[in-house]
Motif scaffolding. Structure first.
Motif, PDB file in Angstrom:
ATOM      1  N   VAL A   1       0.848  -1.192   0.000  1.00 41.82           N
ATOM      2  CA  VAL A   1       0.000   0.000   0.000  1.00 41.82           C
ATOM      3  C   VAL A   1       0.886   1.245   0.000  1.00 41.82           C
ATOM      4  CG1 VAL A   1      -1.839   1.245   1.166  1.00 41.82           C
ATOM      5  CG2 VAL A   1      -1.773  -1.253   1.270  1.00 41.82           C
ATOM      6  N   ASP A   2       0.708   2.088  -1.003  1.00 45.21           N
ATOM      7  CA  ASP A   2       1.410   3.368  -1.098  1.00 45.21           C
ATOM      8  C   ASP A   2       0.441   4.455  -0.664  1.00 45.21           C
ATOM      9  OD1 ASP A   2       2.859   5.595  -1.697  1.00 45.21           O
ATOM     10  OD2 ASP A   2       3.222   5.090  -3.807  1.00 45.21           O
ATOM     11  N   ARG A   3       0.482   4.802   0.613  1.00 44.61           N
ATOM     12  CA  ARG A   3      -0.476   5.763   1.164  1.00 44.61           C
ATOM     13  C   ARG A   3      -0.134   7.204   0.794  1.00 44.61           C
ATOM     14  NH1 ARG A   3      -4.060   3.508   4.555  1.00 44.61           N
ATOM     15  NH2 ARG A   3      -3.620   1.433   5.419  1.00 44.61           N
ATOM     16  N   GLU A   4       1.078   7.465   0.339  1.00 45.23           N
ATOM     17  CA  GLU A   4       1.460   8.826  -0.029  1.00 45.23           C
ATOM     18  C   GLU A   4       1.038   9.182  -1.453  1.00 45.23           C
ATOM     19  OE1 GLU A   4       5.609   9.272   0.596  1.00 45.23           O
ATOM     20  OE2 GLU A   4       5.501   8.972   2.770  1.00 45.23           O
ATOM     21  N   TYR A   5       0.655   8.183  -2.223  1.00 46.90           N
ATOM     22  CA  TYR A   5       0.279   8.450  -3.612  1.00 46.90           C
ATOM     23  C   TYR A   5      -1.150   8.951  -3.679  1.00 46.90           C
ATOM     24  CZ  TYR A   5      -0.467   7.692  -8.598  1.00 46.90           C
ATOM     25  OH  TYR A   5      -0.762   7.847  -9.930  1.00 46.90           O
ATOM     26  N   SER A   6      -1.391   9.931  -4.545  1.00 48.53           N
ATOM     27  CA  SER A   6      -2.741  10.472  -4.704  1.00 48.53           C
ATOM     28  C   SER A   6      -2.979  10.813  -6.166  1.00 48.53           C
ATOM     29  CB  SER A   6      -2.946  11.713  -3.833  1.00 48.53           C
ATOM     30  OG  SER A   6      -2.068  12.758  -4.244  1.00 48.53           O
ATOM     31  N   ARG A   7      -4.228  10.748  -6.554  1.00 49.91           N
ATOM     32  CA  ARG A   7      -4.653  11.105  -7.896  1.00 49.91           C
ATOM     33  C   ARG A   7      -5.778  12.127  -7.815  1.00 49.91           C
ATOM     34  NH1 ARG A   7      -3.520   7.849 -12.250  1.00 49.91           N
ATOM     35  NH2 ARG A   7      -5.518   8.453 -13.192  1.00 49.91           N
ATOM     36  N   GLU A   8      -5.955  12.851  -8.907  1.00 52.49           N
ATOM     37  CA  GLU A   8      -7.041  13.822  -8.953  1.00 52.49           C
ATOM     38  C   GLU A   8      -8.323  13.093  -9.329  1.00 52.49           C
ATOM     39  OE1 GLU A   8      -5.980  16.953 -11.575  1.00 52.49           O
ATOM     40  OE2 GLU A   8      -4.321  17.669 -10.327  1.00 52.49           O
ATOM     41  N   SER A   9      -8.793  12.290  -8.425  1.00 52.00           N
ATOM     42  CA  SER A   9     -10.011  11.528  -8.673  1.00 52.00           C
ATOM     43  C   SER A   9     -10.791  11.390  -7.375  1.00 52.00           C
ATOM     44  CB  SER A   9      -9.675  10.144  -9.233  1.00 52.00           C
ATOM     45  OG  SER A   9     -10.835   9.360  -9.371  1.00 52.00           O
ATOM     46  N   ARG A  10     -12.097  11.614  -7.453  1.00 48.37           N
ATOM     47  CA  ARG A  10     -12.963  11.455  -6.282  1.00 48.37           C
ATOM     48  C   ARG A  10     -13.466  10.027  -6.165  1.00 48.37           C
ATOM     49  NH1 ARG A  10     -17.516  15.659  -7.284  1.00 48.37           N
ATOM     50  NH2 ARG A  10     -18.318  14.617  -5.398  1.00 48.37           N
ATOM     51  N   PHE A  11     -13.197   9.212  -7.187  1.00 51.20           N
ATOM     52  CA  PHE A  11     -13.693   7.848  -7.204  1.00 51.20           C
ATOM     53  C   PHE A  11     -12.516   6.877  -7.294  1.00 51.20           C
ATOM     54  CE2 PHE A  11     -16.798  10.617  -9.274  1.00 51.20           C
ATOM     55  CZ  PHE A  11     -17.927  10.357  -8.512  1.00 51.20           C
ATOM     56  N   PRO A  12     -12.717   5.648  -6.897  1.00 50.39           N
ATOM     57  CA  PRO A  12     -11.649   4.644  -7.025  1.00 50.39           C
ATOM     58  C   PRO A  12     -11.242   4.465  -8.487  1.00 50.39           C
ATOM     59  CG  PRO A  12     -13.360   3.865  -5.557  1.00 50.39           C
ATOM     60  CD  PRO A  12     -13.893   5.119  -6.185  1.00 50.39           C
ATOM     61  N   VAL A  13      -9.975   4.168  -8.700  1.00 59.31           N
ATOM     62  CA  VAL A  13      -9.409   3.983 -10.032  1.00 59.31           C
ATOM     63  C   VAL A  13      -8.651   2.669 -10.054  1.00 59.31           C
ATOM     64  CG1 VAL A  13      -7.903   4.943 -11.815  1.00 59.31           C
ATOM     65  CG2 VAL A  13      -9.186   6.471 -10.321  1.00 59.31           C
ATOM     66  N   MET A  14      -8.726   1.959 -11.170  1.00 48.17           N
ATOM     67  CA  MET A  14      -8.042   0.676 -11.303  1.00 48.17           C
ATOM     68  C   MET A  14      -7.145   0.714 -12.531  1.00 48.17           C
ATOM     69  SD  MET A  14      -9.700  -3.052 -11.886  1.00 48.17           S
ATOM     70  CE  MET A  14      -8.710  -4.366 -12.564  1.00 48.17           C
ATOM     71  N   GLY A  15      -5.995   0.065 -12.450  1.00 47.53           N
ATOM     72  CA  GLY A  15      -5.076  -0.011 -13.573  1.00 47.53           C
ATOM     73  C   GLY A  15      -4.086  -1.141 -13.374  1.00 47.53           C
ATOM     74  N   TYR A  16      -3.136  -1.237 -14.268  1.00 44.21           N
ATOM     75  CA  TYR A  16      -2.099  -2.265 -14.161  1.00 44.21           C
ATOM     76  C   TYR A  16      -0.868  -1.796 -14.921  1.00 44.21           C
ATOM     77  CZ  TYR A  16      -3.339  -3.605 -18.940  1.00 44.21           C
ATOM     78  OH  TYR A  16      -3.587  -3.599 -20.288  1.00 44.21           O
ATOM     79  N   GLY A  17       0.272  -2.386 -14.619  1.00 43.78           N
ATOM     80  CA  GLY A  17       1.496  -2.008 -15.302  1.00 43.78           C
ATOM     81  C   GLY A  17       2.698  -2.752 -14.763  1.00 43.78           C
ATOM     82  N   PRO A  18       3.911  -2.429 -15.248  1.00 46.37           N
ATOM     83  CA  PRO A  18       5.125  -3.142 -14.845  1.00 46.37           C
ATOM     84  C   PRO A  18       5.850  -2.544 -13.648  1.00 46.37           C
ATOM     85  CG  PRO A  18       5.623  -1.711 -16.685  1.00 46.37           C
ATOM     86  CD  PRO A  18       4.157  -1.523 -16.389  1.00 46.37           C
ATOM     87  N   LEU A  19       5.345  -1.422 -13.094  1.00 46.64           N
ATOM     88  CA  LEU A  19       6.041  -0.742 -11.998  1.00 46.64           C
ATOM     89  C   LEU A  19       5.350  -1.001 -10.666  1.00 46.64           C
ATOM     90  CD1 LEU A  19       6.728   2.722 -13.667  1.00 46.64           C
ATOM     91  CD2 LEU A  19       8.102   0.635 -13.780  1.00 46.64           C
ATOM     92  N   ARG A  20       6.148  -1.141  -9.619  1.00 42.97           N
ATOM     93  CA  ARG A  20       5.605  -1.291  -8.267  1.00 42.97           C
ATOM     94  C   ARG A  20       5.883  -0.058  -7.414  1.00 42.97           C
ATOM     95  NH1 ARG A  20       9.806  -6.019  -7.771  1.00 42.97           N
ATOM     96  NH2 ARG A  20      11.725  -4.938  -7.193  1.00 42.97           N
ATOM     97  N   ARG A  21       6.410   0.977  -8.018  1.00 41.44           N
ATOM     98  CA  ARG A  21       6.652   2.256  -7.358  1.00 41.44           C
ATOM     99  C   ARG A  21       6.146   3.362  -8.275  1.00 41.44           C
ATOM    100  NH1 ARG A  21       7.635  -0.719  -3.782  1.00 41.44           N
ATOM    101  NH2 ARG A  21       9.449  -0.886  -2.417  1.00 41.44           N
ATOM    102  N   ALA A  22       5.814   4.496  -7.691  1.00 39.65           N
ATOM    103  CA  ALA A  22       5.385   5.638  -8.500  1.00 39.65           C
ATOM    104  C   ALA A  22       6.563   6.136  -9.341  1.00 39.65           C
ATOM    105  CB  ALA A  22       4.883   6.742  -7.578  1.00 39.65           C
ATOM    106  N   PRO A  23       6.322   6.614 -10.582  1.00 44.47           N
ATOM    107  CA  PRO A  23       5.005   6.804 -11.205  1.00 44.47           C
ATOM    108  C   PRO A  23       4.450   5.496 -11.752  1.00 44.47           C
ATOM    109  CG  PRO A  23       6.726   7.463 -12.713  1.00 44.47           C
ATOM    110  CD  PRO A  23       7.420   7.073 -11.443  1.00 44.47           C
ATOM    111  N   TYR A  24       3.176   5.258 -11.529  1.00 42.15           N
ATOM    112  CA  TYR A  24       2.561   4.024 -11.982  1.00 42.15           C
ATOM    113  C   TYR A  24       2.036   4.189 -13.409  1.00 42.15           C
ATOM    114  CZ  TYR A  24       2.628   3.179  -6.958  1.00 42.15           C
ATOM    115  OH  TYR A  24       3.016   3.036  -5.656  1.00 42.15           O
ATOM    116  N   ALA A  25       1.800   3.067 -14.055  1.00 37.77           N
ATOM    117  CA  ALA A  25       1.208   3.091 -15.396  1.00 37.77           C
ATOM    118  C   ALA A  25      -0.284   2.834 -15.261  1.00 37.77           C
ATOM    119  CB  ALA A  25       1.861   2.017 -16.273  1.00 37.77           C
TER     120      ALA A  25
END
Length: 291
Positions: A234-258
């Protein structure tokens, strides 16, 4: 009789050769080096250098070693963008290294230029052990299918009609406001903790503190019949400009995420049933006041 005759013939031939050698005048010794056109066991004569010349040659070799780059060329993708490792660090080719012979000495070409290791020719190490290229193990792919999926946070629908067809899952991202970004994988990775039976048929259920995140689809998420653990960070310091949950996937386990776009993603949650729609309370009547 025949055997005695052959022995006599050999003795006579040896005596004749010795007599011819004795009759020849002595002269300078003939070189005993390899034939002009060489042979299977012929060796190149070793050049004997003076101490000054040998020191100069060693200094030149060391100079060529010192100017070698300490880092290889960047690894680029098909579009020319530098590839990052799972921890979001730029990836580079191995740094160039000098080619060593079986005695641990640098190998030079005919012009005295230092030869470097290649992918197929690594030479020897400093102890004379032949180096072999390691065979790259191709990891097994983890395909994931999410068809008409629903993402819920603590039982509340955050996103619906999710459709993902992932050929090889590395890391799955679930972002929720107030929680941060949850990174999920089917394999262990640094900093992650295991949650047993998280992938269970058509659902993925993750616990983050007192919160529960779940993805549910119409088909099994993984192409396996039995439950599979999930490894969660869990990366609690990461935030997005979204009021709703967001789902995605990618090759990185640290920010910046894909965060690639999914197919036919519905950005708004479905309407709530009428029986659970909130009803505004009537204002309380003030005593003595006519309605």
């Amino acid at each position: 009789m025949q055997w005695k005759w052959m022995c006599s013939l050999v003795v006579c031939a040896a005596a004749l050769v010795a007599a011819q050698d004795a009759s020849q005048p002595e002269g300078p010794a003939q070189p005993t080096g390899p034939a002009k056109h060489g042979g299977l066991f012929s060796r190149k004569p070793k050049v004997v250098l003076s101490p000054e010349e040998e020191a100069r040659q060693k200094a030149e070799i060391q100079r060529q070693i010192d100017v070698l780059p300490r880092q290889g060329a960047p690894i680029l993708d098909e579009s020319g963008k530098q590839i990052l490792d799972p921890d979001a660090r730029p990836m580079f080719q191995p740094a160039p290294r000098p080619l060593l012979d079986k005695h641990g000495q640098p190998v030079l070409d005919e012009d005295g230029k230092l030869l470097l290791q290649t992918k197929d020719h690594l030479g020897y190490d400093a102890h004379g052990k032949k180096l072999k290229a390691e065979k790259e193990k191709i990891p097994k792919k983890v395909p994931v299918t999410i068809e008409q999926g629903t993402l819920t946070v603590d039982g509340w629908t955050g996103k619906a009609r999710l459709n993902y067809e992932i050929d090889d899952l590395k890391y799955l991202y679930i972002y929720a406001p107030g929680i941060g970004n949850t990174v999920v994988s089917t394999l262990p990775f640094p900093g992650a903790t295991a949650q047993k039976n998280a992938f269970d048929g058509k659902t993925l259920t993750i616990s983050v503190g007192e919160h529960q995140l779940q993805i549910a689809g119409e088909k099994p998420l993984l192409h396996q019949k039995h439950p599979v653990p999930a490894y969660v960070l869990v990366d609690r310091e990461y935030s997005r400009e979204s009021r709703f949950p967001v789902m995605g996937y990618g090759p990185l386990r640290r920010a910046p995420y894909a965060w690639p776009a999914a197919k036919a993603v519905e950005t708004r949650a479905p309407a709530l049933p009428k029986e659970v729609m909130p009803v505004l309370a009537r204002p309380a009547e003030t005593p003595g006041k006519q309605p």
